[in-house]
Design a protein around this motif. Structure first.
Motif, PDB file in Angstrom:
ATOM      1  N   LEU A  40     -10.883  22.092  49.912  1.00  0.00           N
ATOM      2  CA  LEU A  40     -11.684  20.883  49.804  1.00  0.00           C
ATOM      3  C   LEU A  40     -13.162  21.224  49.674  1.00  0.00           C
ATOM      4  O   LEU A  40     -13.686  22.048  50.419  1.00  0.00           O
ATOM      5  CB  LEU A  40     -11.467  20.016  51.058  1.00  0.00           C
ATOM      6  CG  LEU A  40     -12.345  18.771  51.208  1.00  0.00           C
ATOM      7  CD1 LEU A  40     -11.978  17.717  50.168  1.00  0.00           C
ATOM      8  CD2 LEU A  40     -12.217  18.188  52.620  1.00  0.00           C
ATOM      9  N   VAL A  41     -13.825  20.561  48.713  1.00  0.00           N
ATOM     10  CA  VAL A  41     -15.281  20.585  48.608  1.00  0.00           C
ATOM     11  C   VAL A  41     -15.751  19.173  48.914  1.00  0.00           C
ATOM     12  O   VAL A  41     -15.336  18.215  48.258  1.00  0.00           O
ATOM     13  CB  VAL A  41     -15.755  20.997  47.201  1.00  0.00           C
ATOM     14  CG1 VAL A  41     -17.286  20.990  47.133  1.00  0.00           C
ATOM     15  CG2 VAL A  41     -15.211  22.367  46.834  1.00  0.00           C
ATOM     16  N   ALA A  42     -16.602  19.022  49.931  1.00  0.00           N
ATOM     17  CA  ALA A  42     -16.969  17.690  50.402  1.00  0.00           C
ATOM     18  C   ALA A  42     -18.458  17.577  50.654  1.00  0.00           C
ATOM     19  O   ALA A  42     -19.111  18.560  51.050  1.00  0.00           O
ATOM     20  CB  ALA A  42     -16.206  17.356  51.689  1.00  0.00           C
ATOM     21  N   ALA A  43     -18.980  16.378  50.442  1.00  0.00           N
ATOM     22  CA  ALA A  43     -20.371  16.095  50.785  1.00  0.00           C
ATOM     23  C   ALA A  43     -20.519  16.097  52.301  1.00  0.00           C
ATOM     24  O   ALA A  43     -19.674  15.552  53.024  1.00  0.00           O
ATOM     25  CB  ALA A  43     -20.793  14.748  50.207  1.00  0.00           C
ATOM     26  N   ASP A  44     -21.589  16.678  52.761  1.00  0.00           N
ATOM     27  CA  ASP A  44     -21.878  16.780  54.192  1.00  0.00           C
ATOM     28  C   ASP A  44     -22.445  15.443  54.660  1.00  0.00           C
ATOM     29  O   ASP A  44     -23.649  15.273  54.834  1.00  0.00           O
ATOM     30  CB  ASP A  44     -22.884  17.919  54.411  1.00  0.00           C
ATOM     31  CG  ASP A  44     -23.152  18.174  55.880  1.00  0.00           C
ATOM     32  OD1 ASP A  44     -22.662  17.408  56.722  1.00  0.00           O
ATOM     33  OD2 ASP A  44     -23.865  19.143  56.188  1.00  0.00           O
ATOM     34  N   THR A  45     -21.560  14.475  54.869  1.00  0.00           N
ATOM     35  CA  THR A  45     -22.006  13.125  55.187  1.00  0.00           C
ATOM     36  C   THR A  45     -21.145  12.500  56.266  1.00  0.00           C
ATOM     37  O   THR A  45     -19.950  12.794  56.371  1.00  0.00           O
ATOM     38  CB  THR A  45     -21.975  12.238  53.923  1.00  0.00           C
ATOM     39  OG1 THR A  45     -22.404  10.916  54.236  1.00  0.00           O
ATOM     40  CG2 THR A  45     -20.575  12.151  53.348  1.00  0.00           C
ATOM     41  N   VAL A  94     -21.290  20.510  51.029  1.00  0.00           N
ATOM     42  CA  VAL A  94     -22.484  20.562  50.188  1.00  0.00           C
ATOM     43  C   VAL A  94     -23.362  19.363  50.519  1.00  0.00           C
ATOM     44  O   VAL A  94     -22.879  18.340  51.019  1.00  0.00           O
ATOM     45  CB  VAL A  94     -22.119  20.546  48.690  1.00  0.00           C
ATOM     46  CG1 VAL A  94     -21.283  21.767  48.321  1.00  0.00           C
ATOM     47  CG2 VAL A  94     -21.376  19.270  48.309  1.00  0.00           C
ATOM     48  N   PRO A  95     -24.675  19.456  50.256  1.00  0.00           N
ATOM     49  CA  PRO A  95     -25.547  18.316  50.552  1.00  0.00           C
ATOM     50  C   PRO A  95     -25.137  17.069  49.769  1.00  0.00           C
ATOM     51  O   PRO A  95     -24.709  17.155  48.613  1.00  0.00           O
ATOM     52  CB  PRO A  95     -26.930  18.811  50.104  1.00  0.00           C
ATOM     53  CG  PRO A  95     -26.833  20.303  50.152  1.00  0.00           C
ATOM     54  CD  PRO A  95     -25.418  20.623  49.771  1.00  0.00           C
ATOM     55  N   HIS A  96     -25.301  15.922  50.413  1.00  0.00           N
ATOM     56  CA  HIS A  96     -24.949  14.651  49.786  1.00  0.00           C
ATOM     57  C   HIS A  96     -25.852  14.390  48.585  1.00  0.00           C
ATOM     58  O   HIS A  96     -27.044  14.642  48.615  1.00  0.00           O
ATOM     59  CB  HIS A  96     -25.111  13.522  50.823  1.00  0.00           C
ATOM     60  CG  HIS A  96     -24.523  12.224  50.407  1.00  0.00           C
ATOM     61  ND1 HIS A  96     -25.008  11.009  50.840  1.00  0.00           N
ATOM     62  CD2 HIS A  96     -23.485  11.937  49.581  1.00  0.00           C
ATOM     63  CE1 HIS A  96     -24.288  10.037  50.323  1.00  0.00           C
ATOM     64  NE2 HIS A  96     -23.357  10.579  49.556  1.00  0.00           N
ATOM     65  N   ARG A  97     -25.268  13.902  47.505  1.00  0.00           N
ATOM     66  CA  ARG A  97     -25.965  13.543  46.260  1.00  0.00           C
ATOM     67  C   ARG A  97     -26.624  14.748  45.579  1.00  0.00           C
ATOM     68  O   ARG A  97     -27.574  14.587  44.825  1.00  0.00           O
ATOM     69  CB  ARG A  97     -27.019  12.452  46.520  1.00  0.00           C
ATOM     70  CG  ARG A  97     -26.445  11.136  47.014  1.00  0.00           C
ATOM     71  CD  ARG A  97     -27.491  10.034  46.929  1.00  0.00           C
ATOM     72  NE  ARG A  97     -26.941   8.760  47.392  1.00  0.00           N
ATOM     73  CZ  ARG A  97     -27.087   8.281  48.610  1.00  0.00           C
ATOM     74  NH1 ARG A  97     -27.768   8.985  49.502  1.00  0.00           N
ATOM     75  NH2 ARG A  97     -26.576   7.126  48.966  1.00  0.00           N
TER      76      ARG A  97
END
Length: 380
Positions: A301-306, A320-323
């Protein structure tokens, strides 16, 4: 069975009567209510689910042993009156989500009935509407006897909003949402699923969720430009429906992006299990259903850190950083070129998934809260 409920039954007292209130309902909250209803009924609790008829058709609350009452996802007088009537003989009311909590608070106005609210996600609005939602959060938080937050940040948000009692909720991924096929059977079915999607000889990337702004699909489409240089070019498949379909479809066609929109699917578990990577580019749920399904299915899984994602997945995903489209693209390219890292993430995902609460543990926690709020006062 909990002590209070078993005591009620053994002494001839009527079973605990609960009402579960659901709005339109995200996939996560709707599946949670279905699982919760089934577990509570099995423990002798009477359950009424107040939800739109479409939600009952999709999640079959009646099939779980609950009584379903159609209540539209509106706050007009007729809908509030219908909800008030459904709650008339309830020992406890449990709402799921901010809007459901607001309608339940209105329906219970003037009545001293224990009221539990579970916050499954944070509302995503801007401007004047965001201000209105913060006001609703404060009203619902203050009206509830207990607020259960699906992640630590939601618990803290409830406390800041004035909740008298806010606690971290155990929210399990229902068994029906876990991969149906594993091992050799899955390996046999993977080629068929990949061929159907057009990814026989190329990497397959999967994103799942309603086509709404906060899901981060604009960032995801931006990221696809970077991996067009790969050979073969990965195919991104997005499963879901929503108001952004026309906009996303236009971008895919105009920019000739390697992306397919496949709409709402009943076989998401099988498609996800056939993927090389799962992508979660935005927010929406404190306990993302996609993140849980991916780790259970051993799909990196690759996911936004949110929001609650880091708490949910730990070190079992690439965050990864969001947006940040460039960071998302880089993480995907890096993983596709590093099979050893993908295997590490699969193993970590299996360990992380094993640490999550089971459905039985989720029902037990909720029932302990119900018992606490409904137990009779001590004798003088």
């Amino acid at each position: 069975m909990s002590t209070t409920v078993s005591s009620q039954l053994s002494h001839g007292r009527s079973a605990l009567r609960t009402v579960q209130v659901l709005g339109g309902g995200s996939a996560g909250s709707s599946a949670h209510v279905r699982s919760l209803a089934s577990g509570l009924v099995a423990r002798g609790v009477r359950v009424t689910v107040c939800a739109p008829a479409a939600a009952d058709r999709a999640y079959d609350f009646s099939g779980a042993g609950a009584r379903h009452v159609h209540v539209p996802r509106r706050s007009d007088p007729a809908s509030v009156a219908a909800l008030r009537a459904a709650c008339a003989d309830a020992d406890l009311v449990h709402a799921h989500g901010l809007h459901a909590g607001m309608r339940a608070a209105m329906a219970l106005s003037g009545r001293r009935v224990p009221f539990v609210v579970t916050w499954h996600n944070r509302s995503h609005e801007e401007g004047a509407r965001a201000h209105l939602l913060r006001m609703l959060e404060r009203r619902v938080a203050k009206a509830a006897s207990v607020v259960l937050g699906a992640s630590s940040d939601l618990v803290e948000r409830a406390r800041r909003s004035g909740a008298r009692d806010a606690r971290l909720a155990a929210v399990a991924l229902p068994e029906v949402r876990r991969p149906a096929f594993v091992g050799e059977e899955l390996e046999r079915l993977r080629p068929k699923a990949r061929a159907e999607l057009g990814a026989t000889d190329r990497p397959l990337l999967m994103a799942v969720g309603s086509l709404e702004r906060h899901r981060g699909y604009d960032t995801l489409l931006d990221a696809t430009r970077a991996w067009r240089r790969l050979d073969p070019v990965p195919l991104l498949v997005i499963a879901g429906e929503g108001p952004l379909r026309a906009e996303l479809k236009g971008r895919i066609e105009d920019e000739e992006l390697p992306v397919r929109l496949v709409g709402r699917r009943d076989d998401v578990g099988e498609l996800l299990a056939a993927a090389d990577l799962a992508l979660l580019p935005g927010g929406g749920e404190a306990r993302s259903v996609l993140a849980q399904e991916a780790l259970h299915a051993r799909v990196p899984l690759v996911a936004a850190d949110t929001e609650g994602v880091p708490e949910l997945v730990g070190d079992a995903a690439e965050l990864v950083p969001h947006r940040d489209a460039e960071a998302l693209a880089d993480a995907v390219v890096r993983l596709l070129q590093d099979p050893q890292r993908r295997e590490v993430l699969k193993d970590k995902g299996t360990l992380q998934a094993a640490s999550w609460p089971s459905e039985d543990e989720t029902v037990a926690q909720v029932l302990s809260v119900y018992d606490e709020l409904t137990k009779p006062p001590p004798l003088p």
